[in-house]
Write a protein that holds these residues in place. Structure first.
Motif, mmCIF file in Angstrom:
data_model
loop_
_atom_site.group_PDB
_atom_site.id
_atom_site.type_symbol
_atom_site.label_atom_id
_atom_site.label_comp_id
_atom_site.label_asym_id
_atom_site.label_seq_id
_atom_site.Cartn_x
_atom_site.Cartn_y
_atom_site.Cartn_z
ATOM 1 N N PRO A 212 0.808 -1.219 0.000
ATOM 2 C CA PRO A 212 0.000 0.000 0.000
ATOM 3 C C PRO A 212 0.842 1.270 0.000
ATOM 4 N N SER A 213 1.962 1.260 0.683
ATOM 5 C CA SER A 213 2.820 2.444 0.744
ATOM 6 C C SER A 213 3.422 2.776 -0.623
ATOM 7 N N THR A 214 3.901 1.743 -1.338
ATOM 8 C CA THR A 214 4.492 2.011 -2.648
ATOM 9 C C THR A 214 3.427 2.427 -3.655
ATOM 10 N N VAL A 215 2.223 1.877 -3.538
ATOM 11 C CA VAL A 215 1.128 2.282 -4.426
ATOM 12 C C VAL A 215 0.774 3.741 -4.171
ATOM 13 N N ALA A 216 0.663 4.112 -2.895
ATOM 14 C CA ALA A 216 0.336 5.494 -2.557
ATOM 15 C C ALA A 216 1.409 6.453 -3.056
ATOM 16 N N ALA A 217 2.678 6.084 -2.861
ATOM 17 C CA ALA A 217 3.769 6.954 -3.302
ATOM 18 C C ALA A 217 3.768 7.135 -4.809
ATOM 19 N N ALA A 218 3.453 6.068 -5.549
ATOM 20 C CA ALA A 218 3.433 6.156 -7.013
ATOM 21 C C ALA A 218 2.331 7.071 -7.511
ATOM 22 N N HIS A 219 1.305 7.315 -6.674
ATOM 23 C CA HIS A 219 0.179 8.156 -7.090
ATOM 24 C C HIS A 219 0.137 9.479 -6.324
ATOM 25 N N ASN A 220 1.219 9.762 -5.592
ATOM 26 C CA ASN A 220 1.355 11.043 -4.885
ATOM 27 C C ASN A 220 0.193 11.314 -3.923
ATOM 28 N N VAL A 221 -0.229 10.269 -3.233
ATOM 29 C CA VAL A 221 -1.263 10.418 -2.202
ATOM 30 C C VAL A 221 -0.770 9.727 -0.939
ATOM 31 N N SER A 222 -1.398 10.033 0.177
ATOM 32 C CA SER A 222 -1.028 9.379 1.424
ATOM 33 C C SER A 222 -1.645 7.990 1.485
ATOM 34 N N THR A 223 -1.048 7.148 2.306
ATOM 35 C CA THR A 223 -1.588 5.796 2.472
ATOM 36 C C THR A 223 -2.994 5.838 3.056
ATOM 37 N N SER A 224 -3.229 6.758 3.974
ATOM 38 C CA SER A 224 -4.566 6.862 4.585
ATOM 39 C C SER A 224 -5.606 7.265 3.547
ATOM 40 N N TYR A 225 -5.241 8.173 2.629
ATOM 41 C CA TYR A 225 -6.186 8.565 1.581
ATOM 42 C C TYR A 225 -6.459 7.379 0.655
ATOM 43 N N LEU A 226 -5.407 6.599 0.381
ATOM 44 C CA LEU A 226 -5.571 5.427 -0.482
ATOM 45 C C LEU A 226 -6.549 4.436 0.149
ATOM 46 N N TYR A 227 -6.445 4.232 1.458
ATOM 47 C CA TYR A 227 -7.386 3.333 2.136
ATOM 48 C C TYR A 227 -8.812 3.876 2.056
ATOM 49 N N ARG A 228 -8.971 5.185 2.245
ATOM 50 C CA ARG A 228 -10.310 5.774 2.163
ATOM 51 C C ARG A 228 -10.882 5.647 0.760
ATOM 52 N N LEU A 229 -10.007 5.724 -0.246
ATOM 53 C CA LEU A 229 -10.444 5.641 -1.631
ATOM 54 C C LEU A 229 -11.145 4.320 -1.918
ATOM 55 N N PHE A 230 -10.697 3.247 -1.255
ATOM 56 C CA PHE A 230 -11.249 1.921 -1.524
ATOM 57 C C PHE A 230 -12.248 1.458 -0.470
ATOM 58 N N GLN A 231 -12.619 2.337 0.449
ATOM 59 C CA GLN A 231 -13.594 1.954 1.472
ATOM 60 C C GLN A 231 -14.932 1.563 0.855
ATOM 61 N N ASP A 232 -15.361 2.317 -0.159
ATOM 62 C CA ASP A 232 -16.658 2.036 -0.781
ATOM 63 C C ASP A 232 -16.671 0.701 -1.511
ATOM 64 N N GLU A 233 -15.498 0.167 -1.834
ATOM 65 C CA GLU A 233 -15.424 -1.105 -2.543
ATOM 66 C C GLU A 233 -15.273 -2.281 -1.583
ATOM 67 N N ASN A 234 -15.300 -1.983 -0.288
ATOM 68 C CA ASN A 234 -15.238 -3.027 0.743
ATOM 69 C C ASN A 234 -14.012 -3.923 0.594
ATOM 70 N N VAL A 235 -12.884 -3.328 0.275
ATOM 71 C CA VAL A 235 -11.637 -4.085 0.180
ATOM 72 C C VAL A 235 -10.483 -3.154 0.533
ATOM 73 N N THR A 236 -9.506 -3.689 1.265
ATOM 74 C CA THR A 236 -8.313 -2.906 1.549
ATOM 75 C C THR A 236 -7.314 -3.087 0.404
ATOM 76 N N ILE A 237 -6.367 -2.161 0.298
ATOM 77 C CA ILE A 237 -5.363 -2.261 -0.760
ATOM 78 C C ILE A 237 -4.542 -3.536 -0.603
ATOM 79 N N GLY A 238 -4.165 -3.856 0.641
ATOM 80 C CA GLY A 238 -3.397 -5.077 0.857
ATOM 81 C C GLY A 238 -4.166 -6.308 0.425
ATOM 82 N N ALA A 239 -5.460 -6.352 0.756
ATOM 83 C CA ALA A 239 -6.282 -7.498 0.363
ATOM 84 C C ALA A 239 -6.449 -7.549 -1.154
ATOM 85 N N LEU A 240 -6.554 -6.382 -1.795
ATOM 86 C CA LEU A 240 -6.685 -6.346 -3.253
ATOM 87 C C LEU A 240 -5.436 -6.898 -3.924
#
Length: 320
Positions: A212-240
């Motif tokens: 999740p950290s490397t994905v967030a860094a590649a998209h210039n967002v924070s890890t916490s924002y990345l987690y919030r982005l996928f909340q509606d999809e009911n999956v965490t980045i790590g699980a994805l």
């Protein structure tokens, strides 16, 4: 073509025996048309604009062959995975192909009110160099090529949803070209970022350092924002990431052509650095070990394919 809602004059040296193939996919208010044509010259003159102007933006992704366009005092050349853009209210001349060259392309028509940018901003993107080889352009190209590859699985109700995704990608491409991503609506920005994250993960599943950290860094967002982005999809980045890795490994294990490839090599191919961890994760997901799954898949009567429950309800011309 001279009697459509956005008429053009067509001419060709091959008019006496002209060959072309075109399909039309209607995605709500948007239209996608994959085409294969012999060389031709398309003119949308000022007179034709006055006759009918539907108020649309048009993009053409070149897949094979070349093209050249001219409007006002500008000219542009297009090669495979370049994107040509124009609007319906501006005269434009396009030379498609040359010297017996067959041209394959995918056209997109989108009403200007569905581009999530101020009109004056979107207008400034027209005619600028647009590449489909990287970034947002590559996302758009990937979406279009997958869309036209096989429409049998789509239903009529999928059309508007697919059209919304297409509109977001076109808007994001225009914004990226103008370096004005802040002008995108929050909804369009979130959906486009989600698509970009999924595409990035799919391209980098082989990398054991994909987190999740490397994905967030590649998209210039924070890890916490990345987690919030996928909340509606009911999956965490790590699980994805884990789910996608397991799915790719499962496909390889089920592939008869890879029967001789050791299980641990397949696991490593998809980013699993520890064989025991891969085995545990695979068993949790599929209820069996990777080795047993492979053995069962290579015995046709052991795990029968699920019978189809019916025929697809949509086709290329019925995705409305």
């Amino acid at each position: 073509m001279g009697s459509t809602h956005a008429p053009v004059d067509l001419s060709s040296e091959y008019a006496a025996d002209f060959r072309a193939h075109q399909r039309t996919l209607r995605l709500g208010a948007m239209t996608v048309w994959p085409s294969t044509v012999q060389p031709l010259l398309s003119r949308r003159t000022a007179k034709l604009v006055r006759c009918s102007d539907p108020g649309t933006y048009n993009l053409t992704l070149v897949l094979e062959g070349t093209a050249r366009a001219s409007w006002d005092d500008r000219e542009a050349e297009y090669r495979p995975y370049d994107l040509h853009s124009q609007n319906s209210w501006q005269p434009c001349t396009v030379q498609v192909g040359q010297n017996d060259q067959i041209v394959r392309c995918v056209g997109v028509e989108i009403p200007r009110n569905l581009v999530a940018l101020p009109r004056n901003s979107a207008d400034r993107a027209i005619g600028r160099p647009l590449s489909a080889r990287e970034g947002v352009g590559a996302l758009l190209a990937g979406f279009l090529t997958r869309l036209i590859a096989d429409t049998s699985a789509y239903r009529a109700t999928d059309g508007p949803r697919l059209g919304a995704v297409l509109g977001d990608l076109v808007s994001a491409l225009f914004a990226h070209t103008l370096d004005s991503g802040r002008e995108l609506s929050p909804e369009a920005h979130r959906r486009t970022l989600t698509l970009s994250v999924r595409s990035f993960i799919g391209r980098n599943l082989h990398d054991p350092d994909l987190t999740p950290s490397t994905v967030a860094a590649a998209h210039n967002v924070s890890t916490s924002y990345l987690y919030r982005l996928f909340q509606d999809e009911n999956v965490t980045i790590g699980a994805l990431i884990r789910r996608e890795r397991l799915e790719r490994a499962r496909r390889d294990l089920a592939d008869p052509a890879q029967h001789g490839v050791p299980v641990h090599e397949i696991a490593a191919r998809w980013g699993f650095t520890h064989h025991s961890a891969f085995t545990r994760a695979f068993r949790a997901a599929h209820g069996t070990s990777p080795s047993d799954y492979r053995q069962a898949r290579h015995q046709p009567t052991s795990i029968p394919e699920r019978a189809s429950g019916g025929t697809p309800t949509g086709s290329a011309d019925q995705v409305m």
